[in-house]
Motif scaffolding. Structure first.
Motif, PDB file in Angstrom:
ATOM      1  N   THR A  59       0.850  -1.192   0.000  1.00 54.36           N
ATOM      2  CA  THR A  59       0.000   0.000   0.000  1.00 54.36           C
ATOM      3  C   THR A  59       0.884   1.241   0.000  1.00 54.36           C
ATOM      4  OG1 THR A  59      -1.727  -1.153   1.222  1.00 54.36           O
ATOM      5  CG2 THR A  59      -1.808   1.259   1.215  1.00 54.36           C
ATOM      6  N   LYS A  60       0.624   2.132  -0.953  1.00 52.40           N
ATOM      7  CA  LYS A  60       1.402   3.362  -1.033  1.00 52.40           C
ATOM      8  C   LYS A  60       0.484   4.570  -1.137  1.00 52.40           C
ATOM      9  CE  LYS A  60       5.757   1.733  -2.934  1.00 52.40           C
ATOM     10  NZ  LYS A  60       6.802   1.976  -3.967  1.00 52.40           N
ATOM     11  N   LYS A  61       0.940   5.681  -0.593  1.00 51.06           N
ATOM     12  CA  LYS A  61       0.197   6.932  -0.685  1.00 51.06           C
ATOM     13  C   LYS A  61       0.768   7.789  -1.792  1.00 51.06           C
ATOM     14  CE  LYS A  61      -1.271   7.165   4.137  1.00 51.06           C
ATOM     15  NZ  LYS A  61      -1.273   7.980   5.400  1.00 51.06           N
ATOM     16  N   THR A  73      -4.592   6.564  -1.180  1.00 49.28           N
ATOM     17  CA  THR A  73      -3.949   5.277  -0.883  1.00 49.28           C
ATOM     18  C   THR A  73      -4.136   4.345  -2.064  1.00 49.28           C
ATOM     19  OG1 THR A  73      -4.329   5.530   1.481  1.00 49.28           O
ATOM     20  CG2 THR A  73      -3.865   3.310   0.685  1.00 49.28           C
ATOM     21  N   LYS A  75      -3.151   0.539  -3.758  1.00 52.41           N
ATOM     22  CA  LYS A  75      -2.639  -0.822  -3.564  1.00 52.41           C
ATOM     23  C   LYS A  75      -2.069  -1.354  -4.874  1.00 52.41           C
ATOM     24  CE  LYS A  75      -5.591  -2.184   0.295  1.00 52.41           C
ATOM     25  NZ  LYS A  75      -6.573  -3.205   0.783  1.00 52.41           N
ATOM     26  N   GLU A  78       4.252  -5.633  -5.886  1.00 53.74           N
ATOM     27  CA  GLU A  78       5.669  -5.442  -6.181  1.00 53.74           C
ATOM     28  C   GLU A  78       6.425  -6.741  -5.901  1.00 53.74           C
ATOM     29  OE1 GLU A  78       7.285  -2.280  -3.932  1.00 53.74           O
ATOM     30  OE2 GLU A  78       6.379  -0.687  -5.164  1.00 53.74           O
TER      31      GLU A  78
END
Length: 567
Positions: A59-61, A73, A75, A78
């Motif tokens: 999860t990245k912002k 946010t 998803k 990777e």
């Protein structure tokens, strides 16, 4: 308009779009890409080897590019590495294979098998990419009667493609630049006249050259087989045939390696009838295989079919013949080096499996080196010195006995070929050639070779000396017997320097014969014979270092030390 439209997107649509852009830019494959099982050649640079490489959801912002600069946010998946196992440099001289890779950040990571064991992932830059490694110098004897010539492919250690995969030798373009010598359409260079040439080997961006010379003296190697053989009073001795041992020791394949990890001991009856005239006892079990399951192509499989062995101090080298080449007069395979200082009981046979802990397995792998796929011939003419391994790559099914004999020198440090010579030995003329299927290299300039003269029912012993690139041959003894009445298939020949004797091995027979090189013993005199009760297991190679004598047995492949025989 585009900025306005973006600002009007729903949050869900925005996140989906951003996730798609981020994932696409990484150029990662969502699944492993499978290929045929190929051999990989390790390069000189070292990279980390990881236990796994998996797609994991993270999860990245991210911020929008609108005036509001809102955070969302996102998803996405990777690639994540697993445990760091070791550096690829530890596998520099191992047999490395792969049949799949994954792409992370635009870079390929191959899953590798090392000496038959599945290991993990490594960056493809660890491999030798688009690399041609060939023998720098080839020296051929001037042989007007050689109808075949030198196969230029013998000079190839390896050639790789852009991904570090081994290329089949037949796919390599070979050309010859010379004023006097030519290469045939089949890739052979004639040795019928003197001259020099530059051989060029090319595949894609991989390119290398080798200097080839045909020496000038056409009389080199002409000698005389004039030694009077020592008469030998032997009873009729027969040994079993290949058909008798075809089903031998099938039960070994059904047992686990740990069940087989025990010493064997065989006693021998000698010439005087002593039932305990000598014995052999296990000192080393060879790995059952050093390649991954499914290694069907010739270059990829490192078989356990050991044909010859040699000890020098604590170095053991073996010639592992590719059984798929058994009917090929240019039979090939691999040579394997073992540092016997690091042997722990019989655990080396477990190397292809995961029965050993990784650290224990790695400590063994660091003490094993596997050569590139190379010409071996019969594979029983093996010798070694401190720095080199030698193979006289003749084959016992050759139909043209006037062809030159090929001596290959391998560097122990890399197990790659660094020099090739050919030589010839004639008894007066090409009508009476001597082809040696069994020989012992006793130093960097000398071979002792065995020739069975079947028409005259005798064995001849020859000393072949090298001075620079030229060779001289001298008969130094002869035994007036066939030794075995129904078979002349010698399985091993060696000279013991401590006692100045020869040993000649057949299926389960060993003959001890005086060498006379020190002038103290009758050259060619039978001193003793030993019948080891190993049936249906057969000898496959002999070796001697100082006073010690070693023999190899098959089914399973193991090396045994000979006791009480040299006293």
């Amino acid at each position: 308009m585009r900025r306005f439209a973006l600002g009007m997107m729903t949050s869900a649509a925005l996140m989906a779009g951003l996730a798609s852009q981020v994932q696409a830019s990484s150029k990662d494959y969502s699944k492993s890409t499978k290929t045929d099982l190929v051999t990989k050649i390790m390069g000189n640079k070292s990279y980390q080897v990881y236990s796994s490489l998996k797609l994991e959801e993270v999860t990245k912002k991210v911020k929008t590019k609108t005036k509001e600069k809102k955070k969302y946010t996102v998803k996405k998946k990777e690639w994540k590495f697993g445990k760091k196992l070791t550096a690829s440099a530890d596998f520099r001289y191992a047999h490395v294979q792969s049949k799949s890779y994954k792409v992370k950040g635009g870079k390929r990571y191959y899953y590798i098998y090392v000496d038959g064991r599945p290991v993990g992932y490594v960056n493809e830059k660890a491999f030798a990419l688009s690399k041609a490694n060939v023998v720098s110098q080839v020296s051929l004897v001037n042989n007007p009667s050689d109808s075949v010539g030198f196969n230029a492919e013998d000079a190839i250690n390896y050639v790789t493609d852009q991904h570090g995969s081994l290329v089949d030798n037949d796919s390599v373009e070979i050309s010859c630049k010379s004023a006097k010598l030519n290469i045939s359409d089949t890739g052979y260079v004639s040795s019928r006249k003197a001259g020099t040439a530059v051989l060029t080997f090319k595949y894609g961006k991989a390119k290398a050259t080798s200097k080839l010379t045909v020496r000038g003296d056409a009389k080199e190697g002409i000698s005389s087989a004039g030694v009077t053989p020592v008469k030998t009073d032997l009873p009729k001795i027969e040994t079993w045939s290949a058909r008798d041992r075809a089903s031998s020791h099938k039960h070994w394949a059904t047992k686990s390696a740990r069940d087989r990890a025990s010493s064997h001991k065989y006693w021998a009856t000698n010439m005087s009838g002593n039932a305990k005239g000598a014995d052999i006892e296990t000192i080393f079990y060879h790995p059952a295989v050093l390649s991954a399951p499914g290694s069907s192509n010739l270059e990829a499989k490192v078989s356990s079919a050991v044909q010859g062995i040699d000890f020098y101090d604590n170095d053991l080298v073996t010639s592992n013949l590719d059984l798929g080449q058994a009917d090929n007069w240019e039979a090939r395979g691999h040579m394997v080096y073992y540092n016997m200082r690091k042997v722990k009981e019989y655990n080396w046979q477990l190397i292809p499996s995961k029965m050993l802990s990784f650290n224990t397995w790695l400590s063994y792998i660091k003490n094993i080196k596997v050569s590139p796929y190379m010409k071996l011939g019969h594979g029983q003419s093996v010798g070694s010195t401190k720095k080199y391994v030698y193979v006289l790559a003749n084959w016992n099914r050759s139909n043209n006995w006037s062809n030159s004999q090929e001596l290959i020198r391998v560097k122990k440090s890399t197990m790659e070929i660094d020099k090739i010579w050919t030589f010839k030995v004639w008894n007066g003329s090409a009508k009476y050639p001597r082809i040696f299927l069994n020989a012992d290299v006793i130093d960097d300039n000398t071979l002792l070779a065995l020739f069975h003269n079947a028409s005259k029912h005798r064995y001849e012993y020859w000393k072949i000396s090298r001075n620079g690139d030229s060779f001289k041959a001298k008969e130094v003894g002869a035994t007036g017997s066939d030794l075995i009445s129904n078979s002349a298939e010698v399985q091993g020949f060696v000279w013991n320097s401590a006692y100045d004797v020869y040993y000649i091995a057949f299926n389960d027979y060993l003959f001890k014969i005086g060498a006379g090189l020190d002038g103290k013993t009758d050259a060619g005199k039978l001193l003793n014979r030993y019948k080891f009760h190993t049936r249906p297991r057969e000898f496959e190679g002999l070796s001697s270092y100082k006073a010690e004598l070693y023999v190899n047995l098959n089914h399973p492949t193991e090396t045994l030390k000979v006791n009480h025989i040299t006293k």
